[in-house]
Scaffold this motif. Structure first.
Motif, mmCIF file in Angstrom:
data_model
loop_
_atom_site.group_PDB
_atom_site.id
_atom_site.type_symbol
_atom_site.label_atom_id
_atom_site.label_comp_id
_atom_site.label_asym_id
_atom_site.label_seq_id
_atom_site.Cartn_x
_atom_site.Cartn_y
_atom_site.Cartn_z
ATOM 1 N N GLN A 1 -1.634 22.706 -13.519
ATOM 2 C CA GLN A 1 -1.112 22.790 -14.882
ATOM 3 C C GLN A 1 -2.085 22.173 -15.883
ATOM 4 O O GLN A 1 -2.224 22.656 -17.005
ATOM 5 C CB GLN A 1 0.241 22.082 -14.975
ATOM 6 C CG GLN A 1 0.913 22.250 -16.327
ATOM 7 C CD GLN A 1 2.278 21.619 -16.368
ATOM 8 O OE1 GLN A 1 2.408 20.411 -16.556
ATOM 9 N NE2 GLN A 1 3.312 22.428 -16.185
ATOM 10 N N SER A 2 -2.756 21.093 -15.493
ATOM 11 C CA SER A 2 -3.739 20.478 -16.381
ATOM 12 C C SER A 2 -4.870 19.856 -15.558
ATOM 13 O O SER A 2 -4.643 19.391 -14.428
ATOM 14 C CB SER A 2 -3.090 19.416 -17.266
ATOM 15 O OG SER A 2 -2.643 18.319 -16.488
ATOM 16 N N ILE A 3 -6.062 19.874 -16.133
ATOM 17 C CA ILE A 3 -7.250 19.290 -15.495
ATOM 18 C C ILE A 3 -7.949 18.437 -16.548
ATOM 19 O O ILE A 3 -8.560 18.951 -17.485
ATOM 20 C CB ILE A 3 -8.213 20.385 -14.976
ATOM 21 C CG1 ILE A 3 -7.490 21.335 -14.019
ATOM 22 C CG2 ILE A 3 -9.445 19.756 -14.307
ATOM 23 C CD1 ILE A 3 -8.284 22.567 -13.659
ATOM 24 N N ASP A 4 -7.860 17.122 -16.402
ATOM 25 C CA ASP A 4 -8.485 16.207 -17.345
ATOM 26 C C ASP A 4 -9.811 15.720 -16.780
ATOM 27 O O ASP A 4 -9.873 15.204 -15.660
ATOM 28 C CB ASP A 4 -7.573 15.015 -17.612
ATOM 29 C CG ASP A 4 -6.267 15.419 -18.301
ATOM 30 O OD1 ASP A 4 -6.296 16.382 -19.067
ATOM 31 O OD2 ASP A 4 -5.242 14.764 -18.052
ATOM 32 N N ILE A 5 -10.869 15.884 -17.553
ATOM 33 C CA ILE A 5 -12.207 15.412 -17.164
ATOM 34 C C ILE A 5 -12.574 14.197 -18.029
ATOM 35 O O ILE A 5 -12.616 14.293 -19.271
ATOM 36 C CB ILE A 5 -13.269 16.508 -17.364
ATOM 37 C CG1 ILE A 5 -12.875 17.789 -16.605
ATOM 38 C CG2 ILE A 5 -14.631 16.009 -16.913
ATOM 39 C CD1 ILE A 5 -12.833 17.654 -15.100
ATOM 40 N N ASN A 6 -12.801 13.065 -17.375
ATOM 41 C CA ASN A 6 -13.168 11.841 -18.079
ATOM 42 C C ASN A 6 -14.623 11.501 -17.801
ATOM 43 O O ASN A 6 -15.014 11.328 -16.643
ATOM 44 C CB ASN A 6 -12.266 10.686 -17.636
ATOM 45 C CG ASN A 6 -10.793 11.002 -17.787
ATOM 46 O OD1 ASN A 6 -10.343 11.358 -18.863
ATOM 47 N ND2 ASN A 6 -10.035 10.860 -16.706
ATOM 48 N N LEU A 7 -15.438 11.410 -18.825
ATOM 49 C CA LEU A 7 -16.868 11.099 -18.672
ATOM 50 C C LEU A 7 -17.052 9.592 -18.712
ATOM 51 O O LEU A 7 -16.808 8.941 -19.737
ATOM 52 C CB LEU A 7 -17.673 11.775 -19.769
ATOM 53 C CG LEU A 7 -17.508 13.310 -19.865
ATOM 54 C CD1 LEU A 7 -18.382 13.866 -20.969
ATOM 55 C CD2 LEU A 7 -17.818 13.963 -18.529
ATOM 56 N N VAL A 8 -17.526 9.031 -17.610
ATOM 57 C CA VAL A 8 -17.687 7.570 -17.490
ATOM 58 C C VAL A 8 -19.033 7.122 -18.084
ATOM 59 O O VAL A 8 -19.098 6.219 -18.917
ATOM 60 C CB VAL A 8 -17.593 7.143 -16.018
ATOM 61 C CG1 VAL A 8 -17.811 5.630 -15.892
ATOM 62 C CG2 VAL A 8 -16.229 7.525 -15.453
ATOM 63 N N SER A 9 -20.105 7.785 -17.650
ATOM 64 C CA SER A 9 -21.452 7.428 -18.133
ATOM 65 C C SER A 9 -22.425 8.509 -17.745
ATOM 66 O O SER A 9 -22.062 9.508 -17.115
ATOM 67 C CB SER A 9 -21.890 6.083 -17.535
ATOM 68 O OG SER A 9 -21.997 6.182 -16.124
ATOM 69 N N ILE A 10 -23.716 8.305 -18.126
ATOM 70 C CA ILE A 10 -24.789 9.213 -17.738
ATOM 71 C C ILE A 10 -25.814 8.413 -16.965
ATOM 72 O O ILE A 10 -26.230 7.326 -17.363
ATOM 73 C CB ILE A 10 -25.461 9.824 -18.995
ATOM 74 C CG1 ILE A 10 -24.410 10.607 -19.805
ATOM 75 C CG2 ILE A 10 -26.602 10.748 -18.582
ATOM 76 C CD1 ILE A 10 -24.952 11.107 -21.127
ATOM 77 N N GLN A 11 -26.222 8.931 -15.818
ATOM 78 C CA GLN A 11 -27.195 8.207 -14.997
ATOM 79 C C GLN A 11 -28.562 8.881 -15.063
ATOM 80 O O GLN A 11 -28.698 10.028 -15.397
ATOM 81 C CB GLN A 11 -26.721 8.131 -13.543
ATOM 82 C CG GLN A 11 -26.674 9.448 -12.815
ATOM 83 C CD GLN A 11 -26.214 9.308 -11.381
ATOM 84 O OE1 GLN A 11 -25.654 8.274 -10.987
ATOM 85 N NE2 GLN A 11 -26.441 10.322 -10.567
#
Length: 266
Positions: free
Chosen positions: A256-266
């Motif tokens: 029903q929902s897909i949440d993408i959380n961006l923590v950081s960039i390596q």
């Protein structure tokens, strides 16, 4: 008496949906799997869900037994309701039930596939397939006491759009239904993680949270693989779609929902 039919394949959530449907159409009486129910109370009959075999369950559901049919016929007459909903796996089955109960022809036909979303149908089928759970549109207190030795538990309370309680369900696991086995929630999460790790932009998946009920949802925390230009458009929607498609293909379930959380960039 006006007679309504609600039909659809086994395991698509008809019995649960029937409570809301009956409320919306001001229908007091329901015929479901051999039971005659009025305003959430069992009035007469015996549930097909407590038969020993699938064959006997079908026979019970269509009132093949003369005494069973007569008992429910008399109860319908005594209740003097003006509307009745018959639940079955097909129009042919609900027609057969109406014929066996000698209550006249069905005037209104509805199909569960037209009333529920594909994601709702898939979830209902998944629960039936993996856990063998069947729903009765009555409270657990209305279930025959001598059947409590079986798997029986309280289901859910059903509310109207105005937040009025309109009924309760009971979950049972019939002897004739063999589930394919419960799938551990960790397996869902592992599959989602592997799908994310196939993407070039994903450096690491730090967390996956998955919820099956009341609707499949997922939240994923990611560390992106750099370098990334400030004006670069991240293909997050593409990643979400890949997760959605892979999940549906693997489990025949729609997220029903897909949440993408961006923590950081390596």
């Amino acid at each position: 008496m006006k007679i309504y039919s609600l039909s659809g394949p086994s395991g698509t959530g008809k019995s649960t949906f029937a409570l809301s449907f009956a409320h919306d159409h001001d229908i007091a009486g329901i015929i479901d799997d051999g039971l005659f129910i009025v305003n959430g109370k069992k009035i007469a009959g015996m549930s097909a869900k407590f038969e020993k075999s699938a064959y006997k369950a079908v026979k019970r559901a269509i009132f093949s037994d003369e005494d069973h049919a007569k008992e429910v016929q008399n109860a319908i007459k005594a209740q003097q309701i003006d509307k009745l909903l018959i639940i079955g796996t097909s129009d042919r089955m609900t027609d057969k039930i109406a014929q066996r109960l000698a209550i006249g022809e069905i005037q209104y036909y509805y199909h569960i596939e037209d009333l529920k979303s594909s994601s709702e149908l898939k979830l209902a089928k998944f629960i039936r397939k993996t856990e063998g759970k069947h729903i009765m549109p009555i409270p657990v207190i209305e279930v025959e006491q001598n059947f409590f030795k079986r798997f029986i538990q309280r289901g859910m309370e059903i509310f109207s759009t105005k937040k009025e309680k309109i009924g309760e369900t009971t979950i049972v696991q019939p002897d004739f239904h063999q589930a394919t086995g419960h799938i551990d929630k960790q397996y869902f999460s592992q599959m989602i993680q592997k799908t994310c790790e196939k993407e070039k932009m994903v450096g690491k998946v730090t967390k996956v949270q998955f919820v099956l009920l009341p609707a499949p949802k997922v939240s994923v925390s990611l560390i992106l693989q750099g370098p990334i230009q400030l004006d670069q458009q991240l293909p997050i929607r593409e990643l979400q779609e890949n997760i959605r498609n892979a999940f549906d293909q693997e489990f025949e379930l729609e997220l029903q929902s897909i949440d993408i959380n961006l923590v950081s960039i390596q």
